[in-house]
Motif scaffolding. Sequence first.
Motif, PDB file in Angstrom:
ATOM      1  N   PRO A 105       0.829  -1.212   0.000  1.00 15.19           N
ATOM      2  CA  PRO A 105       0.000   0.000   0.000  1.00 15.19           C
ATOM      3  C   PRO A 105       0.859   1.255   0.000  1.00 15.19           C
ATOM      4  N   CYS A 106       0.542   2.184  -0.891  1.00 17.54           N
ATOM      5  CA  CYS A 106       1.313   3.421  -0.970  1.00 17.54           C
ATOM      6  C   CYS A 106       0.427   4.562  -1.459  1.00 17.54           C
ATOM      7  N   THR A 107       0.847   5.760  -1.166  1.00 14.70           N
ATOM      8  CA  THR A 107       0.101   6.968  -1.538  1.00 14.70           C
ATOM      9  C   THR A 107       0.317   7.272  -3.009  1.00 14.70           C
ATOM     10  N   ILE A 108      -0.786   7.498  -3.746  1.00 12.74           N
ATOM     11  CA  ILE A 108      -0.643   7.892  -5.150  1.00 12.74           C
ATOM     12  C   ILE A 108      -1.286   9.250  -5.439  1.00 12.74           C
ATOM     13  N   ILE A 109      -2.102   9.739  -4.502  1.00 19.91           N
ATOM     14  CA  ILE A 109      -2.615  11.114  -4.602  1.00 19.91           C
ATOM     15  C   ILE A 109      -2.508  11.730  -3.221  1.00 19.91           C
ATOM     16  N   ALA A 110      -1.894  12.909  -3.149  1.00 22.56           N
ATOM     17  CA  ALA A 110      -1.752  13.621  -1.889  1.00 22.56           C
ATOM     18  C   ALA A 110      -2.147  15.076  -2.090  1.00 22.56           C
ATOM     19  N   ASP A 111      -3.198  15.487  -1.401  1.00 23.40           N
ATOM     20  CA  ASP A 111      -3.689  16.859  -1.475  1.00 23.40           C
ATOM     21  C   ASP A 111      -3.964  17.288  -2.909  1.00 23.40           C
ATOM     22  N   GLY A 112      -4.658  16.421  -3.643  1.00 19.47           N
ATOM     23  CA  GLY A 112      -5.086  16.757  -4.996  1.00 19.47           C
ATOM     24  C   GLY A 112      -4.022  16.647  -6.065  1.00 19.47           C
ATOM     25  N   LYS A 113      -2.851  16.061  -5.730  1.00 22.50           N
ATOM     26  CA  LYS A 113      -1.768  15.937  -6.707  1.00 22.50           C
ATOM     27  C   LYS A 113      -1.319  14.481  -6.793  1.00 22.50           C
ATOM     28  N   VAL A 114      -1.103  14.027  -8.023  1.00 23.84           N
ATOM     29  CA  VAL A 114      -0.677  12.649  -8.244  1.00 23.84           C
ATOM     30  C   VAL A 114       0.796  12.497  -7.860  1.00 23.84           C
ATOM     31  N   VAL A 115       1.084  11.474  -7.063  1.00 29.14           N
ATOM     32  CA  VAL A 115       2.467  11.165  -6.690  1.00 29.14           C
ATOM     33  C   VAL A 115       3.005  10.185  -7.728  1.00 29.14           C
ATOM     34  N   LEU A 116       3.557  10.732  -8.818  1.00 31.37           N
ATOM     35  CA  LEU A 116       3.966   9.912  -9.957  1.00 31.37           C
ATOM     36  C   LEU A 116       5.025   8.884  -9.580  1.00 31.37           C
ATOM     37  N   LYS A 117       5.926   9.261  -8.688  1.00 29.55           N
ATOM     38  CA  LYS A 117       7.000   8.342  -8.291  1.00 29.55           C
ATOM     39  C   LYS A 117       6.430   7.059  -7.700  1.00 29.55           C
ATOM     40  N   ASN A 118       5.437   7.190  -6.824  1.00 33.38           N
ATOM     41  CA  ASN A 118       4.821   6.012  -6.211  1.00 33.38           C
ATOM     42  C   ASN A 118       3.971   5.244  -7.211  1.00 33.38           C
ATOM     43  N   LEU A 119       3.236   5.993  -8.044  1.00 29.67           N
ATOM     44  CA  LEU A 119       2.356   5.360  -9.029  1.00 29.67           C
ATOM     45  C   LEU A 119       3.171   4.488  -9.983  1.00 29.67           C
ATOM     46  N   HIS A 120       4.239   5.046 -10.533  1.00 23.63           N
ATOM     47  CA  HIS A 120       5.073   4.289 -11.457  1.00 23.63           C
ATOM     48  C   HIS A 120       5.879   3.223 -10.719  1.00 23.63           C
ATOM     49  N   GLY A 121       6.170   3.479  -9.444  1.00 22.26           N
ATOM     50  CA  GLY A 121       6.946   2.530  -8.664  1.00 22.26           C
ATOM     51  C   GLY A 121       6.240   1.204  -8.459  1.00 22.26           C
ATOM     52  N   VAL A 122       4.903   1.219  -8.459  1.00 20.19           N
ATOM     53  CA  VAL A 122       4.148  -0.033  -8.307  1.00 20.19           C
ATOM     54  C   VAL A 122       3.651  -0.559  -9.656  1.00 20.19           C
ATOM     55  N   GLY A 123       4.189   0.042 -10.731  1.00 20.50           N
ATOM     56  CA  GLY A 123       3.874  -0.465 -12.065  1.00 20.50           C
ATOM     57  C   GLY A 123       2.539  -0.029 -12.614  1.00 20.50           C
ATOM     58  N   LEU A 124       1.992   1.074 -12.137  1.00 21.10           N
ATOM     59  CA  LEU A 124       0.707   1.573 -12.613  1.00 21.10           C
ATOM     60  C   LEU A 124       0.897   2.862 -13.414  1.00 21.10           C
ATOM     61  N   THR A 125      -0.118   3.206 -14.205  1.00 20.57           N
ATOM     62  CA  THR A 125      -0.026   4.379 -15.080  1.00 20.57           C
ATOM     63  C   THR A 125      -1.089   5.408 -14.718  1.00 20.57           C
ATOM     64  N   GLU A 126      -0.908   6.606 -15.239  1.00 24.59           N
ATOM     65  CA  GLU A 126      -1.895   7.664 -15.025  1.00 24.59           C
ATOM     66  C   GLU A 126      -3.226   7.308 -15.696  1.00 24.59           C
ATOM     67  N   GLU A 127      -3.139   6.577 -16.803  1.00 29.43           N
ATOM     68  CA  GLU A 127      -4.361   6.138 -17.494  1.00 29.43           C
ATOM     69  C   GLU A 127      -5.165   5.207 -16.585  1.00 29.43           C
ATOM     70  N   TRP A 128      -4.461   4.283 -15.924  1.00 29.87           N
ATOM     71  CA  TRP A 128      -5.140   3.379 -14.986  1.00 29.87           C
ATOM     72  C   TRP A 128      -5.785   4.167 -13.853  1.00 29.87           C
ATOM     73  N   LEU A 129      -5.072   5.133 -13.342  1.00 25.08           N
ATOM     74  CA  LEU A 129      -5.603   5.950 -12.255  1.00 25.08           C
ATOM     75  C   LEU A 129      -6.841   6.716 -12.695  1.00 25.08           C
ATOM     76  N   HIS A 130      -6.797   7.281 -13.892  1.00 25.12           N
ATOM     77  CA  HIS A 130      -7.947   8.042 -14.406  1.00 25.12           C
ATOM     78  C   HIS A 130      -9.172   7.143 -14.529  1.00 25.12           C
ATOM     79  N   LYS A 131      -8.983   5.914 -15.020  1.00 26.65           N
ATOM     80  CA  LYS A 131     -10.099   4.980 -15.159  1.00 26.65           C
ATOM     81  C   LYS A 131     -10.686   4.622 -13.793  1.00 26.65           C
ATOM     82  N   GLN A 132      -9.797   4.456 -12.803  1.00 28.98           N
ATOM     83  CA  GLN A 132     -10.271   4.141 -11.457  1.00 28.98           C
ATOM     84  C   GLN A 132     -11.066   5.294 -10.863  1.00 28.98           C
ATOM     85  N   LEU A 133     -10.615   6.505 -11.114  1.00 24.93           N
ATOM     86  CA  LEU A 133     -11.336   7.671 -10.599  1.00 24.93           C
ATOM     87  C   LEU A 133     -12.716   7.780 -11.231  1.00 24.93           C
TER      88      LEU A 133
END
Length: 237
Positions: free
Chosen positions: A175-203
């Motif tokens: 488990p890790c933070t991927i959004i903090a105070d309305g901003k995407v934490v790209l380092k963590n997102l990419h670190g677990v092998g996920l993309t911004e596209e995946w995040l957008h679909k989840q949102l």
Amino acid sequence: MNMEDYSFFEMLIRTTVTFSVLLGLARILGKEQLSQLTFFNYITGITIGSIAGEVVAHDDTHYLNAITSLIWWSLLTILVSFISIKSNRAKSLLDDKPLIVIKEGKILEKALKSSRLPIGDLNMLLRIQGIFSVKDVHFAVLETNGELSVFKKVSQQSATKQDVKAPTGTPKFMPCTIIADGKVVLKNLHGVGLTEEWLHKQLVKHGVNSVEQVFYAEVESDGSLYLDLREDGIPVK
């Protein structure tokens, strides 16, 4: 200081007496200073140490004046502690008061801002206690000494999977933070092998149109997304 002004025995006496005074004061103040290390206790300890250092290191400082300051500062500390014990209002004024920063798995934004505690530091305090997901927390209280007291959700307190002989598997993610105070934490997102596209679909799947609507989001160990929307509303799961 000139060498002719140097007095070996005077410095030995000053140091020995100061050491003895500090030892006595530590016996009086020490336990409270260590067990209830609030910011006030912290600066009090530093100040007492600074005064003692001034006494020993500078022979141009009048010794009795310095020792008087040292003892009086300690007596004021004892007086403040006594007042705090007798009056809850005074204790709140002097030491502040505990603050709830997580309630029923929901991060309280206003409480974080008033305590000036960044999300990253909150995550760190949780991890220190072996908690990697905010949603596992029922209540979290930031104590006056800066420590975090956590009351886990009931489902996290009882039997483990091994106790009930439930099937266990290897977690997909830490488990890790991927959004903090309305901003995407790209380092963590990419670190677990996920993309911004995946995040957008989840949102979108959770009915969220913009990252700015999210105060906090984390990836869970099973790959699901935990969302905490702004304005202390109901968390989206």
